[in-house]
Design an enzyme around this catalytic site. Structure first.
Site, PDB file in Angstrom:
ATOM      1  CG  HIS A 105      -1.975   1.030   1.224  1.00  0.00           C
ATOM      2  ND1 HIS A 105      -3.211   0.822   1.780  1.00  0.00           N
ATOM      3  CD2 HIS A 105      -1.997   2.295   0.737  1.00  0.00           C
ATOM      4  CE1 HIS A 105      -3.952   1.912   1.648  1.00  0.00           C
ATOM      5  NE2 HIS A 105      -3.227   2.820   1.021  1.00  0.00           N
ATOM      6  CG  HIS A 146      -1.172   6.052  -2.760  1.00  0.00           C
ATOM      7  ND1 HIS A 146      -2.222   5.819  -3.623  1.00  0.00           N
ATOM      8  CD2 HIS A 146      -1.582   5.635  -1.534  1.00  0.00           C
ATOM      9  CE1 HIS A 146      -3.228   5.292  -2.939  1.00  0.00           C
ATOM     10  NE2 HIS A 146      -2.862   5.160  -1.672  1.00  0.00           N
ATOM     11  CG  HIS A 152      -7.620   2.998  -0.919  1.00  0.00           C
ATOM     12  ND1 HIS A 152      -6.853   2.338  -1.844  1.00  0.00           N
ATOM     13  CD2 HIS A 152      -6.797   3.912  -0.337  1.00  0.00           C
ATOM     14  CE1 HIS A 152      -5.608   2.824  -1.814  1.00  0.00           C
ATOM     15  NE2 HIS A 152      -5.557   3.778  -0.897  1.00  0.00           N
ATOM     16  CD  GLU A 201      -8.012   6.319   4.636  1.00  0.00           C
ATOM     17  OE1 GLU A 201      -7.044   7.001   5.012  1.00  0.00           O
ATOM     18  OE2 GLU A 201      -8.371   6.255   3.446  1.00  0.00           O
ATOM     19  CG  ASP A 209      -1.658   5.725   2.632  1.00  0.00           C
ATOM     20  OD1 ASP A 209      -1.835   5.639   1.403  1.00  0.00           O
ATOM     21  OD2 ASP A 209      -2.548   6.126   3.399  1.00  0.00           O
ATOM     22  CG  ASP A 210      -0.196   8.909   0.226  1.00  0.00           C
ATOM     23  OD1 ASP A 210       0.012   8.922  -0.995  1.00  0.00           O
ATOM     24  OD2 ASP A 210      -1.255   8.511   0.732  1.00  0.00           O
TER      25      ASP A 210
END
Length: 327
Positions: A9, A11, A189, A192, A270-271
């Site tokens: 996961h 990005h 996704h 969340e 994630d980011d």
């Protein structure tokens, strides 16, 4: 604690560090609305998912050329190798770029420059996951999938990201059906900011094999039982959950409870440029905040390879690395 691990996961646009953002802005003549790296870092204080997305999409404007995307991916790979990543399945958001006039080919050719030989150069096998922006019309997703058809040998799966609330998975049923016809695997996704019901919908309507985030499944015991029984992986992102106010503190994160219930949970970043840490920091953070044992850390590492889109030989090889690691 460089545990051998897979990152599932991540990005790629979310790995755009401020220093690289300013370098690309200068290269491409793009004016950023920040005077310095420090001012940009100070903007990384988010109230919710949408406040993050607003900045995230603003900064993608510096990505213009194949070389920009290659440099972005190369920077991530170098960082990931130093953090023990052995396999990475990387999300990319082509609509965020094609909407600005950047051709799909520019995006994927640039990423591929860095990724195609990443196992030889960095010891990291990779796969690309084409994500659709769920707050855009489904027809835009279908157009994006059509643009991707000449590049299917580079893409392992499709995914669904961006603003979750108000954009249920069923909106993209036709897109996912077409992706399956093309031989692509599927993730999304869900759970969340959106409800646990979105997780069930992603499974039942979209036919996904893996849920990204998914921490709200704990609100539905029957769904938890199903996920455990069917061994559906969840790609959990602890730092992201804290920075986007999904949980208040890392010590409040439900990851340990998820493991106790038998969920196939994994740890991811994630980011990471926006959320304060790459995958090693996420592992170390939950270890310390939740008091995870060596056995639990080993389970998380094994889960990451169990959940990955790998062939049996590669999976066995990576799991052997985990088992040989001293936790």
């Amino acid at each position: 604690m460089l545990v051998p691990k897979a990152e599932l996961h991540l990005h790629i646009e979310g790995t755009l560090e401020p220093e690289l953002a300013f370098a690309l802005a200068e290269r491409n003549g793009v004016a950023l609305p920040f005077a310095s790296v420090e001012e940009l870092r100070a903007a990384y204080r988010f109230e919710d998912l949408q406040s993050f997305l607003d900045l995230y999409y603003r900064l993608t404007d510096v990505l213009r050329t194949e070389q920009d995307f290659a440099d972005l991916a190369e920077a991530y790979l170098a960082r990931a190798r130093a953090e023990g990543v052995r396999h990475a399945e990387i999300f990319f958001d082509p609509q965020a770029h094609t909407a600005r006039g950047v051709p799909f080919a520019t995006v994927i050719d640039g990423l591929w420059k860095a990724l195609h030989d990443s196992e030889e150069r960095h010891g990291i096998s990779t796969g690309l996951i084409l994500c659709f922006l769920r707050d855009l019309p489904a027809e835009s997703a279908l157009e994006t999938l059509r643009a991707a058809e000449p590049y299917l040998d580079r893409i392992v799966a499709v995914g669904l990201d961006s603003a979750e609330v108000g954009h249920p998975p069923a909106k993209f049923a036709a897109v996912y059906e077409r992706a399956r016809e093309l031989g692509l695997r599927a993730v999304a996704h869900a759970g969340e900011e959106g409800p646990a019901a979105y997780v069930a919908e992603a499974l039942d309507v979209l036919g996904v094999e893996r849920i990204d985030h998914g921490i709200r499944v704990l609100e539905d015991p029957a769904l938890v039982e199903r996920l455990v029984r069917e061994r559906i992986p969840l790609t959990v992102c602890p730092f992201s959950n804290v920075r986007l106010r999904v949980v208040d503190r890392l010590a409040d994160h439900p990851l340990r409870r998820m493991l106790e219930l038998g969920l196939l949970a994994t740890v991811n970043s994630d980011d990471p440029a926006y959320f304060g840490g790459y995958i090693h920091e996420n592992f170390a953070g939950v270890r310390d905040a939740l008091g995870l044992t060596a056995a639990e850390l080993r389970t998380l590492a094994r889960n990451s390879f169990e959940a990955a889109f790998l062939d049996d030989d590669a999976r066995a090889r990576y799991l052997a690395e985990v088992d040989a690691h001293s936790f």
